[in-house]
Design a protein around this motif. Structure first.
Motif, PDB file in Angstrom:
ATOM      1  N   SER A   1     -16.002 -33.428   5.099  1.00 50.36           N
ATOM      2  CA  SER A   1     -16.033 -33.110   6.957  1.00 50.36           C
ATOM      3  C   SER A   1     -14.836 -32.998   7.522  1.00 50.36           C
ATOM      4  O   SER A   1     -13.760 -32.719   6.532  1.00 50.36           O
ATOM      5  CB  SER A   1     -16.515 -33.989   7.185  1.00 50.36           C
ATOM      6  N   ARG A   2     -14.822 -32.373   8.427  1.00 50.51           N
ATOM      7  CA  ARG A   2     -13.809 -32.119   9.371  1.00 50.51           C
ATOM      8  C   ARG A   2     -12.143 -33.937   9.061  1.00 50.51           C
ATOM      9  O   ARG A   2     -11.484 -32.864   9.242  1.00 50.51           O
ATOM     10  CB  ARG A   2     -14.392 -31.908  10.987  1.00 50.51           C
ATOM     11  N   ALA A   8      -6.551 -35.486   4.577  1.00 51.47           N
ATOM     12  CA  ALA A   8      -6.272 -35.203   3.583  1.00 51.47           C
ATOM     13  C   ALA A   8      -5.079 -34.211   4.013  1.00 51.47           C
ATOM     14  O   ALA A   8      -4.085 -34.834   2.928  1.00 51.47           O
ATOM     15  CB  ALA A   8      -7.186 -34.151   2.841  1.00 51.47           C
ATOM     16  N   PHE A   9      -5.090 -33.593   5.326  1.00 51.52           N
ATOM     17  CA  PHE A   9      -3.814 -32.641   5.367  1.00 51.52           C
ATOM     18  C   PHE A   9      -2.722 -33.542   5.725  1.00 51.52           C
ATOM     19  O   PHE A   9      -1.570 -33.777   5.638  1.00 51.52           O
ATOM     20  CB  PHE A   9      -4.449 -32.298   5.829  1.00 51.52           C
ATOM     21  N   VAL A  15       3.410 -38.223   2.471  1.00 47.83           N
ATOM     22  CA  VAL A  15       3.978 -37.714   0.839  1.00 47.83           C
ATOM     23  C   VAL A  15       5.250 -36.355   1.199  1.00 47.83           C
ATOM     24  O   VAL A  15       6.719 -36.923   1.073  1.00 47.83           O
ATOM     25  CB  VAL A  15       2.669 -37.412   0.371  1.00 47.83           C
ATOM     26  N   MET A  16       4.662 -35.650   1.543  1.00 40.96           N
ATOM     27  CA  MET A  16       5.663 -34.420   1.719  1.00 40.96           C
ATOM     28  C   MET A  16       6.842 -34.750   2.721  1.00 40.96           C
ATOM     29  O   MET A  16       8.097 -35.275   2.462  1.00 40.96           O
ATOM     30  CB  MET A  16       5.052 -33.630   2.948  1.00 40.96           C
ATOM     31  N   GLY A  17       6.783 -36.164   4.132  1.00 39.57           N
ATOM     32  CA  GLY A  17       7.703 -36.390   4.873  1.00 39.57           C
ATOM     33  C   GLY A  17       9.107 -37.782   3.976  1.00 39.57           C
ATOM     34  O   GLY A  17       9.538 -37.972   4.076  1.00 39.57           O
ATOM     35  N   LEU A  18       8.155 -38.981   3.180  1.00 41.29           N
ATOM     36  CA  LEU A  18       8.863 -39.739   2.376  1.00 41.29           C
ATOM     37  C   LEU A  18       9.231 -38.790   1.086  1.00 41.29           C
ATOM     38  O   LEU A  18      10.502 -39.321   0.702  1.00 41.29           O
ATOM     39  CB  LEU A  18       7.351 -40.082   2.402  1.00 41.29           C
ATOM     40  N   CYS A  19       9.476 -37.800   0.974  1.00 42.00           N
ATOM     41  CA  CYS A  19      10.044 -37.007  -0.568  1.00 42.00           C
ATOM     42  C   CYS A  19      10.835 -36.305   0.234  1.00 42.00           C
ATOM     43  O   CYS A  19      11.989 -35.290  -0.873  1.00 42.00           O
ATOM     44  CB  CYS A  19       8.770 -36.712  -1.130  1.00 42.00           C
ATOM     45  N   ALA A  20      11.226 -36.011   1.355  1.00 41.93           N
ATOM     46  CA  ALA A  20      12.313 -35.302   1.527  1.00 41.93           C
ATOM     47  C   ALA A  20      13.758 -35.680   1.478  1.00 41.93           C
ATOM     48  O   ALA A  20      14.070 -34.748   0.957  1.00 41.93           O
ATOM     49  CB  ALA A  20      12.546 -35.234   3.116  1.00 41.93           C
ATOM     50  N   TYR A  21      13.737 -36.826   1.322  1.00 39.73           N
ATOM     51  CA  TYR A  21      15.387 -37.424   0.641  1.00 39.73           C
ATOM     52  C   TYR A  21      15.707 -36.918  -0.191  1.00 39.73           C
ATOM     53  O   TYR A  21      16.107 -37.024  -0.812  1.00 39.73           O
ATOM     54  CB  TYR A  21      15.313 -38.502   1.908  1.00 39.73           C
ATOM     55  N   LEU A  61      -6.063 -37.074  -3.645  1.00 38.38           N
ATOM     56  CA  LEU A  61      -5.398 -37.408  -5.370  1.00 38.38           C
ATOM     57  C   LEU A  61      -4.858 -35.983  -5.069  1.00 38.38           C
ATOM     58  O   LEU A  61      -3.281 -35.826  -5.406  1.00 38.38           O
ATOM     59  CB  LEU A  61      -6.043 -37.777  -5.655  1.00 38.38           C
ATOM     60  N   VAL A  62      -5.234 -35.085  -4.836  1.00 36.68           N
ATOM     61  CA  VAL A  62      -4.622 -33.642  -5.099  1.00 36.68           C
ATOM     62  C   VAL A  62      -3.739 -33.342  -3.786  1.00 36.68           C
ATOM     63  O   VAL A  62      -3.363 -32.679  -4.161  1.00 36.68           O
ATOM     64  CB  VAL A  62      -5.975 -32.988  -5.164  1.00 36.68           C
ATOM     65  N   TRP A  63      -4.926 -33.366  -2.616  1.00 38.31           N
ATOM     66  CA  TRP A  63      -3.641 -33.403  -1.224  1.00 38.31           C
ATOM     67  C   TRP A  63      -2.227 -34.322  -1.031  1.00 38.31           C
ATOM     68  O   TRP A  63      -1.377 -33.498  -0.898  1.00 38.31           O
ATOM     69  CB  TRP A  63      -4.548 -33.921  -0.490  1.00 38.31           C
ATOM     70  N   ILE A  64      -2.500 -35.124  -2.164  1.00 33.40           N
ATOM     71  CA  ILE A  64      -0.900 -36.472  -2.434  1.00 33.40           C
ATOM     72  C   ILE A  64      -0.191 -35.548  -3.020  1.00 33.40           C
ATOM     73  O   ILE A  64       0.757 -35.388  -2.638  1.00 33.40           O
ATOM     74  CB  ILE A  64      -1.009 -37.763  -3.090  1.00 33.40           C
TER      75      ILE A  64
END
Length: 94
Positions: A1-2, A8-9, A15-21, A61-64
């Motif tokens: 679904s949308r 997920a996005f 996660v991308m932001g948390l992993c930046a540092y 999980l894949v999107w994480i």
């Protein structure tokens, strides 16, 4: 679904932001070549895993994992690597 796709996005961006540092620290200490190589390989495997998902939790999980890969290979990391590699004409390289 949308809404599942949007969730997920959004989780991936979080996660991308948390992993930046940690990713930035890694690149500063050890460089980005192996980090970006590992992130690219992991992203390829995750895209394949995405095609095999059956349930919503697998999809999330894949999107994480994709968020982690994005932190490893996308703009911030790539710009740091280019800036480190090119001391002369850095602006042109970027």
């Amino acid at each position: 679904s949308r809404s599942a796709l949007t969730g997920a996005f959004s989780l991936s961006l979080l996660v991308m932001g948390l992993c930046a540092y940690p990713v930035g620290s890694w690149v500063d200490r050890k460089g980005g070549r192996w980090l970006m190589t590992a992130g690219s390989a992991m992203a390829a495997l995750l895209v394949f895993a995405w095609s095999q998902t059956q349930t919503l939790w697998q999809f999330y999980l894949v999107w994480i994992g994709i968020g982690l890969c994005a932190a490893m290979v996308l703009y911030d990391t790539a710009f740091i690597v280019v800036a480190q590699w090119f001391s002369a004409r850095r602006g042109t390289a970027l």
